[in-house]
Design a protein around this motif. Structure first.
Motif, PDB file in Angstrom:
ATOM      1  N   VAL A  64      37.801  39.212  43.073  1.00 14.82           N
ATOM      2  CA  VAL A  64      38.753  38.511  43.868  1.00 14.82           C
ATOM      3  C   VAL A  64      39.765  37.656  42.872  1.00 14.82           C
ATOM      4  O   VAL A  64      39.001  36.769  42.205  1.00 14.82           O
ATOM      5  CB  VAL A  64      38.612  37.916  45.093  1.00 14.82           C
ATOM      6  CG1 VAL A  64      40.075  37.460  45.857  1.00 14.82           C
ATOM      7  CG2 VAL A  64      38.017  38.851  45.948  1.00 14.82           C
ATOM      8  N   VAL A  75      42.524  42.405  44.571  1.00 18.62           N
ATOM      9  CA  VAL A  75      40.825  42.718  44.528  1.00 18.62           C
ATOM     10  C   VAL A  75      40.623  43.858  43.647  1.00 18.62           C
ATOM     11  O   VAL A  75      41.125  44.901  43.949  1.00 18.62           O
ATOM     12  CB  VAL A  75      40.463  43.068  45.930  1.00 18.62           C
ATOM     13  CG1 VAL A  75      39.186  43.397  46.312  1.00 18.62           C
ATOM     14  CG2 VAL A  75      40.828  41.960  47.079  1.00 18.62           C
ATOM     15  N   HIS A  96      36.921  34.052  49.122  1.00 15.67           N
ATOM     16  CA  HIS A  96      36.858  35.257  48.045  1.00 15.67           C
ATOM     17  C   HIS A  96      36.197  36.476  48.806  1.00 15.67           C
ATOM     18  O   HIS A  96      36.285  37.631  48.564  1.00 15.67           O
ATOM     19  CB  HIS A  96      36.371  34.779  46.885  1.00 15.67           C
ATOM     20  CG  HIS A  96      37.566  34.335  45.919  1.00 15.67           C
ATOM     21  ND1 HIS A  96      37.309  34.361  44.705  1.00 15.67           N
ATOM     22  CD2 HIS A  96      38.611  33.639  46.323  1.00 15.67           C
ATOM     23  CE1 HIS A  96      38.502  33.750  44.223  1.00 15.67           C
ATOM     24  NE2 HIS A  96      39.302  33.417  45.164  1.00 15.67           N
ATOM     25  N   GLY A 100      37.853  39.733  49.746  1.00 19.58           N
ATOM     26  CA  GLY A 100      37.323  40.890  49.147  1.00 19.58           C
ATOM     27  C   GLY A 100      36.954  42.078  49.614  1.00 19.58           C
ATOM     28  O   GLY A 100      37.238  43.101  49.690  1.00 19.58           O
TER      29      GLY A 100
END
Length: 127
Positions: A64, A75, A96, A100
């Motif tokens: 990320v 991403v 994240h 992600g």
């Protein structure tokens, strides 16, 4: 997220790069460094292979990147030219891991559905 917003985001991100790119319905973009032939066809070949997520292998991995503009995240996955945009308002959790996983699921959808919504051709016109 609507298509025009996605196109605008990718134009801001890749503007001036001189690279051609193909955008898919859920925000995944395939950047083509030195493309030949029809861009959508080449990008779709790449996304068909590298888009679907398979947890437990390289296709499940992601990274990320927080955008300095503050409009969201990128991403990445196991192919360096396949990147998914996640807008700030798309993830309730700005961590994240959550971003992600959300971006990976968007890439997975794009890799399975393969619905091109925009092609940006930066190649020089033939003389």
């Amino acid at each position: 997220m609507d298509t025009e917003t996605l196109i605008g985001a990718w134009r801001r991100l890749l503007g001036g790069s001189g690279k051609s790119w193909v955008l898919y319905e859920h925000g995944t973009c395939v950047v083509l460094e030195e493309p030949e032939g029809p861009l959508a066809d080449r990008a779709t070949e790449i996304l068909r292979e590298f888009g679907p997520a398979h947890v437990g292998g390289p296709a499940g991995d992601f990274r990320v990147l927080e955008l300095k503009s503050g409009e969201g995240w990128l991403v990445t996955g196991h192919h360096p030219d396949v990147v998914t945009f996640v807008a700030l308002d798309e993830s309730e959790d700005p961590g994240h891991l959550a971003v992600g996983i959300h971006g990976r699921s968007k890439r997975d959808l794009d890799g399975r559905e393969l619905h091109v919504v925009h092609v940006e051709d930066a190649r020089s016109p033939a003389p």
